[in-house]
Design an enzyme around this catalytic site. Structure first.
Site, PDB file in Angstrom:
ATOM      1  N   LYS A 109       0.765  -1.004   0.010  1.00 34.51           N
ATOM      2  CA  LYS A 109       0.039  -0.022   0.016  1.00 34.51           C
ATOM      3  C   LYS A 109       0.860   1.337  -0.179  1.00 34.51           C
ATOM      4  O   LYS A 109       1.958   1.296   0.741  1.00 34.51           O
ATOM      5  CB  LYS A 109      -0.976   0.068   1.203  1.00 34.51           C
ATOM      6  CG  LYS A 109      -2.033  -1.046   1.216  1.00 34.51           C
ATOM      7  CD  LYS A 109      -2.477  -1.139   2.684  1.00 34.51           C
ATOM      8  CE  LYS A 109      -3.791  -0.383   2.847  1.00 34.51           C
ATOM      9  NZ  LYS A 109      -4.551  -0.853   3.919  1.00 34.51           N
ATOM     10  N   GLU A 164       1.490  -5.134   4.540  1.00 37.21           N
ATOM     11  CA  GLU A 164       0.652  -5.948   5.562  1.00 37.21           C
ATOM     12  C   GLU A 164      -0.078  -7.152   4.842  1.00 37.21           C
ATOM     13  O   GLU A 164      -0.030  -7.321   3.863  1.00 37.21           O
ATOM     14  CB  GLU A 164      -0.131  -4.856   6.274  1.00 37.21           C
ATOM     15  CG  GLU A 164      -1.426  -4.372   5.227  1.00 37.21           C
ATOM     16  CD  GLU A 164      -2.200  -3.162   6.119  1.00 37.21           C
ATOM     17  OE1 GLU A 164      -1.411  -2.627   7.036  1.00 37.21           O
ATOM     18  OE2 GLU A 164      -3.446  -2.838   5.477  1.00 37.21           O
ATOM     19  N   LYS A 220     -18.679   2.747  -0.681  1.00 39.25           N
ATOM     20  CA  LYS A 220     -20.043   2.194   0.328  1.00 39.25           C
ATOM     21  C   LYS A 220     -21.287   2.419  -0.466  1.00 39.25           C
ATOM     22  O   LYS A 220     -21.603   3.375  -0.992  1.00 39.25           O
ATOM     23  CB  LYS A 220     -19.942   2.797   1.507  1.00 39.25           C
ATOM     24  CG  LYS A 220     -18.655   2.613   2.296  1.00 39.25           C
ATOM     25  CD  LYS A 220     -18.575   3.446   3.380  1.00 39.25           C
ATOM     26  CE  LYS A 220     -16.908   3.341   4.182  1.00 39.25           C
ATOM     27  NZ  LYS A 220     -16.688   4.349   4.944  1.00 39.25           N
ATOM     28  N   GLU A 246     -11.481   3.338  11.151  1.00 40.43           N
ATOM     29  CA  GLU A 246     -11.982   2.078  10.074  1.00 40.43           C
ATOM     30  C   GLU A 246     -11.197   1.113  10.438  1.00 40.43           C
ATOM     31  O   GLU A 246      -9.828   0.936  10.391  1.00 40.43           O
ATOM     32  CB  GLU A 246     -11.883   2.686   8.721  1.00 40.43           C
ATOM     33  CG  GLU A 246     -12.838   3.558   8.436  1.00 40.43           C
ATOM     34  CD  GLU A 246     -13.022   4.016   6.905  1.00 40.43           C
ATOM     35  OE1 GLU A 246     -14.021   4.426   6.247  1.00 40.43           O
ATOM     36  OE2 GLU A 246     -12.026   3.353   6.063  1.00 40.43           O
ATOM     37  N   GLU A 277      -7.488   2.523   8.627  1.00 39.07           N
ATOM     38  CA  GLU A 277      -7.334   4.087   8.559  1.00 39.07           C
ATOM     39  C   GLU A 277      -8.361   5.188   9.527  1.00 39.07           C
ATOM     40  O   GLU A 277      -9.262   4.397   9.908  1.00 39.07           O
ATOM     41  CB  GLU A 277      -7.358   4.608   6.963  1.00 39.07           C
ATOM     42  CG  GLU A 277      -8.965   4.660   6.369  1.00 39.07           C
ATOM     43  CD  GLU A 277      -8.906   5.407   5.126  1.00 39.07           C
ATOM     44  OE1 GLU A 277      -7.999   5.954   4.936  1.00 39.07           O
ATOM     45  OE2 GLU A 277      -9.763   5.026   4.309  1.00 39.07           O
ATOM     46  N   ASN A 304     -10.549   8.377   9.270  1.00 44.88           N
ATOM     47  CA  ASN A 304     -11.139   9.460   8.487  1.00 44.88           C
ATOM     48  C   ASN A 304     -11.291  10.871   9.518  1.00 44.88           C
ATOM     49  O   ASN A 304     -12.093  10.656  10.489  1.00 44.88           O
ATOM     50  CB  ASN A 304     -12.403   9.254   7.748  1.00 44.88           C
ATOM     51  CG  ASN A 304     -12.077   8.229   6.711  1.00 44.88           C
ATOM     52  OD1 ASN A 304     -11.109   8.423   5.874  1.00 44.88           O
ATOM     53  ND2 ASN A 304     -13.055   7.343   6.395  1.00 44.88           N
ATOM     54  N   ARG A 338     -12.794  13.570   9.341  1.00 45.96           N
ATOM     55  CA  ARG A 338     -13.744  14.436   8.856  1.00 45.96           C
ATOM     56  C   ARG A 338     -15.285  13.619   9.192  1.00 45.96           C
ATOM     57  O   ARG A 338     -15.271  12.580   9.598  1.00 45.96           O
ATOM     58  CB  ARG A 338     -13.619  14.557   7.480  1.00 45.96           C
ATOM     59  CG  ARG A 338     -13.531  13.225   6.809  1.00 45.96           C
ATOM     60  CD  ARG A 338     -13.854  13.449   5.202  1.00 45.96           C
ATOM     61  NE  ARG A 338     -13.428  12.213   4.879  1.00 45.96           N
ATOM     62  CZ  ARG A 338     -14.189  11.118   4.400  1.00 45.96           C
ATOM     63  NH1 ARG A 338     -15.357  10.964   4.965  1.00 45.96           N
ATOM     64  NH2 ARG A 338     -13.819   9.919   3.796  1.00 45.96           N
ATOM     65  N   VAL A 359     -19.861  10.450   5.257  1.00 47.26           N
ATOM     66  CA  VAL A 359     -21.411  10.399   4.564  1.00 47.26           C
ATOM     67  C   VAL A 359     -22.398   9.569   5.186  1.00 47.26           C
ATOM     68  O   VAL A 359     -23.670  10.026   5.394  1.00 47.26           O
ATOM     69  CB  VAL A 359     -21.333   9.670   3.020  1.00 47.26           C
ATOM     70  CG1 VAL A 359     -22.537   9.427   2.407  1.00 47.26           C
ATOM     71  CG2 VAL A 359     -20.129  10.238   2.192  1.00 47.26           C
ATOM     72  N   ARG A 363     -27.334   4.985   0.073  1.00 51.32           N
ATOM     73  CA  ARG A 363     -26.913   6.029  -0.923  1.00 51.32           C
ATOM     74  C   ARG A 363     -27.456   5.975  -2.347  1.00 51.32           C
ATOM     75  O   ARG A 363     -27.624   5.011  -2.794  1.00 51.32           O
ATOM     76  CB  ARG A 363     -25.309   5.807  -1.124  1.00 51.32           C
ATOM     77  CG  ARG A 363     -24.511   6.009   0.312  1.00 51.32           C
ATOM     78  CD  ARG A 363     -22.922   6.103  -0.096  1.00 51.32           C
ATOM     79  NE  ARG A 363     -22.245   5.898   1.117  1.00 51.32           N
ATOM     80  CZ  ARG A 363     -21.019   6.291   1.262  1.00 51.32           C
ATOM     81  NH1 ARG A 363     -20.350   6.925   0.161  1.00 51.32           N
ATOM     82  NH2 ARG A 363     -20.357   6.435   2.370  1.00 51.32           N
TER      83      ARG A 363
HETATM   84  P1  ADP Z   1      -8.333   4.266   1.180  1.00 50.64           P
HETATM   85  O1  ADP Z   1      -7.687   5.235   1.936  1.00 50.64           O
HETATM   86  O2  ADP Z   1      -7.615   4.266  -0.081  1.00 50.64           O
HETATM   87  O3  ADP Z   1      -9.516   4.041   1.474  1.00 50.64           O
HETATM   88  P2  ADP Z   1      -7.790   1.862   2.936  1.00 50.64           P
HETATM   89  O4  ADP Z   1      -6.489   1.469   3.703  1.00 50.64           O
HETATM   90  O5  ADP Z   1      -9.043   2.348   3.735  1.00 50.64           O
HETATM   91  O6  ADP Z   1      -7.565   2.877   1.812  1.00 50.64           O
HETATM   92  O7  ADP Z   1      -8.280   0.514   2.283  1.00 50.64           O
HETATM   93  C1  ADP Z   1      -9.466   0.567   1.303  1.00 50.64           C
HETATM   94  C2  ADP Z   1      -9.995  -0.903   1.111  1.00 50.64           C
HETATM   95  O8  ADP Z   1      -8.935  -1.759   0.730  1.00 50.64           O
HETATM   96  C3  ADP Z   1     -10.582  -1.436   2.459  1.00 50.64           C
HETATM   97  O9  ADP Z   1     -11.783  -0.969   2.669  1.00 50.64           O
HETATM   98  C4  ADP Z   1     -10.444  -3.045   1.923  1.00 50.64           C
HETATM   99  O10 ADP Z   1     -11.483  -3.227   1.307  1.00 50.64           O
HETATM  100  C5  ADP Z   1      -9.117  -3.038   1.207  1.00 50.64           C
HETATM  101  N1  ADP Z   1      -7.775  -3.283   1.848  1.00 50.64           N
HETATM  102  C6  ADP Z   1      -7.096  -2.356   2.697  1.00 50.64           C
HETATM  103  N2  ADP Z   1      -6.324  -3.066   3.418  1.00 50.64           N
HETATM  104  C7  ADP Z   1      -6.373  -4.194   3.332  1.00 50.64           C
HETATM  105  C8  ADP Z   1      -5.943  -5.593   3.807  1.00 50.64           C
HETATM  106  N3  ADP Z   1      -4.740  -5.422   4.611  1.00 50.64           N
HETATM  107  N4  ADP Z   1      -6.567  -6.874   3.678  1.00 50.64           N
HETATM  108  C9  ADP Z   1      -7.744  -6.547   2.805  1.00 50.64           C
HETATM  109  N5  ADP Z   1      -8.287  -5.698   2.284  1.00 50.64           N
HETATM  110  C10 ADP Z   1      -7.591  -4.275   2.428  1.00 50.64           C
END
Ligand code: ADP
Length: 461
Positions: A172, A214, A251, A289, A301, A303, A305, A308, A351
């Site tokens: 990532k 990860e 979502k 989240e 992560e 958020n 803010r 929605v 939504r």
């Molecule tokens: P963004 O900031 O782009 O929204 P996130 O870290 O929230 O990124 O990840 C977005 C989506 O990617 C998650 O909701 C999930 O569906 C998938 N995802 C992220 N990390 C993982 C993980 N370690 N294993 C499985 N799916 C993941």
């Protein structure tokens, strides 16, 4: 002038006029909260939104630039100029656009106004996914297995990290967002190419090539925790939501509480989130989240803010999150303790998007006829009306249909009725998809994972 206080740095955070730097349903939602609190509003808009009916509800409605978001809703200079010339004392960024932009938060505060959101530093920490992960580990928030440091360049070192975590892994971008800048690696054979591709993507899209790795979780649910913090070090959480019904990381349906996850299971996780908030000096509203798999939570992560899907938490907690956010920004101490937060019943949010229900292509144009549902436990957050022209320039969300009932089963029944009553003509919407999902047995059973909707769509096609 409303009664306000000073924050911990001694800054006077009183204001009586809020500039709303957003559009659509959330601009109207914030405007209503301001009016309820007796605050004046300045709403800025692009040329494409000049006819928006919520403009007539604002004390001042000001066009700040052309349709292109880069020249209007993302144009911080124009927004700041509008704030100064109208005498606004605070800026509410809503969601999207500049809401998680640390430089904008800083610029607002430097201009002597209050940014209705966290400090620039808190936004920046949470915007860097590696820094965010470190902050979470420090507070005892459970994270996805994998180091909270950037991937090195050395090939052997990368291989060692991947095998230590165990395949499949996910690479990532530290600066990634919006579901972009990540790549799943199923086995060692695909490792280096995936790292190189993601690094290049990160360099181009996010301005930093920093990556981290990860464990890839294969069938998780998306569970999130809503927090509310004042500027005096008080932090509470308002319950959890399940937002697993997603397509391409977007979502589609959210609910509160998350089915099958008892408060004594998520409680300790939420307590750790509150500790993290206190450690980073977080203020206002925010969402942690998590992915949830086999009974464990893994932070992905924060958020920084308003989200929605905040209405489902408002319905179950009875707390107006937008008003609470504004009061926190005014320096007013939280007037409720954690023990005062009582979660009641079950809520869903659909939504409603202006898009083709099969191809998902955006559908702009004029709404020729509109029928919205009403009745006990029904709430509709929308800025659209018959005759409203959906502009093609922004995201496709045109409204949110929210229901609240004593139990999940009753809330499903209420949403079915509400969806059947809703009619939107002149443009395409995802209403047929939402109706089909609320008739689906798998969804009705609760606890579906984040891949459920995409698999369901594939089966249908
Ligand atoms: P963004 O900031 O782009 O929204 P996130 O870290 O929230 O990124 O990840 C977005 C989506 O990617 C998650 O909701 C999930 O569906 C998938 N995802 C992220 N990390 C993982 C993980 N370690 N294993 C499985 N799916 C993941």
């Amino acid at each position: 002038m409303t009664e306000g206080q000073k924050d911990r740095a001694g800054k006077d955070c009183r204001f009586d006029t809020v500039l709303i730097a957003n559009r659509g349903e959330i601009a109207l939602r914030i405007l209503r909260a301001c009016r309820d609190l007796g605050l004046k509003t300045v709403v800025v808009c692009s040329q494409a939104d000049r006819q928006a009916s919520y403009g007539t509800l604002a004390d001042t409605f000001l066009c700040i630039g052309p349709a292109s978001a880069g020249k209007s809703y993302l144009n911080s200079d124009a927004i700041l100029l509008a704030a100064r010339t109208t005498g606004a004392g605070a800026v509410h960024p809503g969601y999207g656009f500049l809401s998680e932009n640390a430089a904008f938060s800083e610029a607002v505060e430097k201009a002597g106004m209050v940014f209705i959101g966290p400090t620039a530093q808190a936004i920046a920490t949470m915007g860097d996914k590696i820094a965010a992960k470190s902050a979470m580990i420090a507070a005892g928030v459970p994270c996805v297995p994998g180091p909270d440091s950037a991937l090195p360049d050395d090939r052997a070192a990368i291989e060692a990290i991947a095998s230590e975590i165990g395949y499949p892994v996910i690479v990532k971008a530290a600066g990634g967002g919006g579901g972009r800048g990540m790549r799943v690696v199923l086995d060692a054979g695909a490792l280096h190419e995936s790292v190189a591709l993601t690094r290049e993507e990160a360099r181009q899209a996010f301005g930093t090539p920093a990556l981290y790795m990860e464990k890839f979780l294969e069938y998780p649910r998306h569970i999130e925790i809503q927090v509310l913090c004042d500027v005096h070090g008080n932090a509470i959480w308002l319950g959890h939501r399940d937002c697993s019904m997603q397509r391409r990381h977007q979502k589609v349906i959210e609910e509160a509480p998350a089915p099958g996850i008892a408060y004594d299971i998520i409680g300790p996780v939420a307590e750790a989130c509150l500790k993290a908030c206190r450690q980073i000096g977080y203020r206002g509203v925010g969402t942690f989240e998590f992915l949830y798999e086999d009974g464990s939570f893994y932070f992905i992560e924060m958020n920084t803010r308003l989200q929605v899907e905040h209405p489902v938490t408002e319905m179950t907690s009875g707390i107006d999150i937008v008003q609470a956010q504004i009061k926190a920004a005014q320096g007013i101490a939280l007037d409720i303790a954690q023990s005062d937060v009582k979660i009641d019943g079950h809520a869903f949010e659909c939504r409603i998007n202006a898009e083709d229900p099969d191809t998902f292509l955006a559908s702009a144009g004029t709404i020729t006829a509109l029928k919205l549902p009403s009745g006990p436990g029904i709430r509709v957050d929308t800025h659209v009306h018959a005759g409203y022209k959906v502009p093609p320039y922004y995201d496709s969300l045109i409204g949110k249909l929210i229901v609240h009932a004593p139990t999940r089963a009753e809330a499903i029944a209420a949403m079915r009725t509400a969806l059947a009553e809703t009619e939107i003509e002149g443009i395409s919407t995802n209403l047929p998809l939402l109706r089909a999902l609320f008739d689906d047995d798998g969804f009705a059973a609760g606890g579906t994972d984040i891949h459920y909707l995409e698999k369901w769509l594939k089966r249908r096609s």
